[in-house]
Design an enzyme around this catalytic site. Structure first.
Site, PDB file in Angstrom:
ATOM      1  N   ASP A  95       0.855  -1.175   0.000  1.00  0.00           N
ATOM      2  CA  ASP A  95       0.000   0.000   0.000  1.00  0.00           C
ATOM      3  C   ASP A  95       0.905   1.244   0.000  1.00  0.00           C
ATOM      4  O   ASP A  95       2.102   1.152   0.275  1.00  0.00           O
ATOM      5  CB  ASP A  95      -0.879  -0.040   1.257  1.00  0.00           C
ATOM      6  CG  ASP A  95      -1.728   1.194   1.431  1.00  0.00           C
ATOM      7  OD1 ASP A  95      -2.413   1.583   0.454  1.00  0.00           O
ATOM      8  OD2 ASP A  95      -1.717   1.780   2.528  1.00  0.00           O
ATOM      9  N   ASP A 131      -0.331   5.132   1.000  1.00  0.00           N
ATOM     10  CA  ASP A 131      -0.619   6.082   2.074  1.00  0.00           C
ATOM     11  C   ASP A 131      -0.630   5.380   3.425  1.00  0.00           C
ATOM     12  O   ASP A 131      -1.345   4.391   3.632  1.00  0.00           O
ATOM     13  CB  ASP A 131      -1.967   6.763   1.830  1.00  0.00           C
ATOM     14  CG  ASP A 131      -1.928   7.676   0.615  1.00  0.00           C
ATOM     15  OD1 ASP A 131      -1.099   8.594   0.593  1.00  0.00           O
ATOM     16  OD2 ASP A 131      -2.718   7.451  -0.321  1.00  0.00           O
ATOM     17  N   THR A 186      -2.490   0.590  -4.517  1.00  0.00           N
ATOM     18  CA  THR A 186      -2.987   1.773  -3.834  1.00  0.00           C
ATOM     19  C   THR A 186      -4.378   2.167  -4.306  1.00  0.00           C
ATOM     20  O   THR A 186      -4.741   1.930  -5.467  1.00  0.00           O
ATOM     21  CB  THR A 186      -2.025   2.962  -4.039  1.00  0.00           C
ATOM     22  OG1 THR A 186      -2.583   4.145  -3.462  1.00  0.00           O
ATOM     23  CG2 THR A 186      -1.755   3.211  -5.519  1.00  0.00           C
ATOM     24  N   SER A 187      -5.142   2.793  -3.414  1.00  0.00           N
ATOM     25  CA  SER A 187      -6.447   3.323  -3.783  1.00  0.00           C
ATOM     26  C   SER A 187      -6.338   4.672  -4.477  1.00  0.00           C
ATOM     27  O   SER A 187      -7.341   5.193  -4.976  1.00  0.00           O
ATOM     28  CB  SER A 187      -7.329   3.458  -2.536  1.00  0.00           C
ATOM     29  OG  SER A 187      -7.650   2.194  -2.010  1.00  0.00           O
ATOM     30  N   LYS A 196     -10.739  -1.240  -2.058  1.00  0.00           N
ATOM     31  CA  LYS A 196     -10.524  -1.918  -0.794  1.00  0.00           C
ATOM     32  C   LYS A 196     -11.689  -1.540   0.142  1.00  0.00           C
ATOM     33  O   LYS A 196     -12.140  -0.403   0.105  1.00  0.00           O
ATOM     34  CB  LYS A 196      -9.209  -1.472  -0.161  1.00  0.00           C
ATOM     35  CG  LYS A 196      -7.960  -1.790  -0.978  1.00  0.00           C
ATOM     36  CD  LYS A 196      -6.726  -1.102  -0.347  1.00  0.00           C
ATOM     37  CE  LYS A 196      -5.491  -1.296  -1.205  1.00  0.00           C
ATOM     38  NZ  LYS A 196      -4.318  -0.563  -0.663  1.00  0.00           N
ATOM     39  N   ASP A 199      -1.733  -0.222   6.291  1.00  0.00           N
ATOM     40  CA  ASP A 199      -1.952   0.516   7.538  1.00  0.00           C
ATOM     41  C   ASP A 199      -3.410   0.610   7.943  1.00  0.00           C
ATOM     42  O   ASP A 199      -3.712   0.857   9.109  1.00  0.00           O
ATOM     43  CB  ASP A 199      -1.417   1.943   7.397  1.00  0.00           C
ATOM     44  CG  ASP A 199      -2.297   2.795   6.498  1.00  0.00           C
ATOM     45  OD1 ASP A 199      -2.831   3.822   6.965  1.00  0.00           O
ATOM     46  OD2 ASP A 199      -2.486   2.417   5.323  1.00  0.00           O
TER      47      ASP A 199
END
Length: 221
Positions: free
Chosen positions: A16, A18, A111-112, A143, A168
């Protein structure tokens, strides 16, 4: 069960961005609290939802009666705001050395964020982009759906069970688990969501390359 010390074998790592490689909390807080104020929502409650998800998915949870097309349209505007706002975006401790240790080993960013936002934040943090990136444009579901991690494994040609996810957020940890992968939780948010192992930051992770070309992760408190 969450542990503080572990050795995890893997054939590939899925990362991931962030909260995992990049600390972008200052930007995320500024933009999403402004959004909450515009919609008459409690900023603290909004911040409990938005980490790890694509913006439209967070909006769907926070404004359940609003048409999804409005969420997608507003998310596009927020992504542009986030891309332009990199003040305070820095690398997670240990991220630069961790990424350098992965050179020549199978790994991907999952990643989103979209391409523009992930590029801006990784650059602001002074981090090198992995060659394989699964971004918002790559998937049809946010996600905690496992689609992004499964696509990352497929791009790398590795069975999901042989992948380790670094995450995270609750949404991201749930996505990794749903993909059938082990999860290393990074930072204080992760500990609430029962990853396999949790660490403060990436200084507590060491990557060993085995003679067979696989990965052995040494994770310690």
């Amino acid at each position: 069960m969450t542990a503080t010390t572990a050795v995890l074998p893997a054939r590939a790592l899925l990362l991931d961005m962030d909260g995992t490689l990049v600390n972008s909390d200052a930007s995320v807080e500024r933009i999403w609290r402004r959004w909450a104020e515009r919609h008459g929502l409690d900023g603290d409650e909004v911040m409990k939802v938005v980490h790890g998800r694509q913006g439209y998915a967070s909006m769907a949870l926070l404004l359940p009666d609003r048409p999804m097309e409005q969420n997608h349209a507003e998310n596009a505007r927020l992504l542009a705001e986030e891309t332009a706002d990199t003040e305070g975006v820095v690398a997670i401790p240990g991220a630069r050395a961790f990424l350098a240790s992965l050179h020549g080993l199978p790994h991907a960013l999952v990643t989103s964020a979209d391409v523009a936002l992930s590029t801006a934040r990784m650059a602001a943090a002074g981090l090198e982009q992995p060659a394989v990136r699964i971004t918002a444009e790559s998937v049809g579901a946010s996600k905690p759906d496992p689609e992004g991690f499964l696509k990352g494994a497929a791009e790398l040609g590795v069975d999901p069970a042989d992948c380790v996810v670094f995450e995270d957020s609750g949404a991201g940890i749930a996505a990794g688990r749903a993909a059938g992968m082990r999860v290393v939780g990074i930072g204080p948010r992760a500990g609430f969501h029962q990853p396999d192992v949790v660490v403060r930051d990436l200084t507590q992770v060491r990557v060993e390359r085995t003679p067979e070309g696989t990965i052995r992760l040494h994770v310690s408190a």
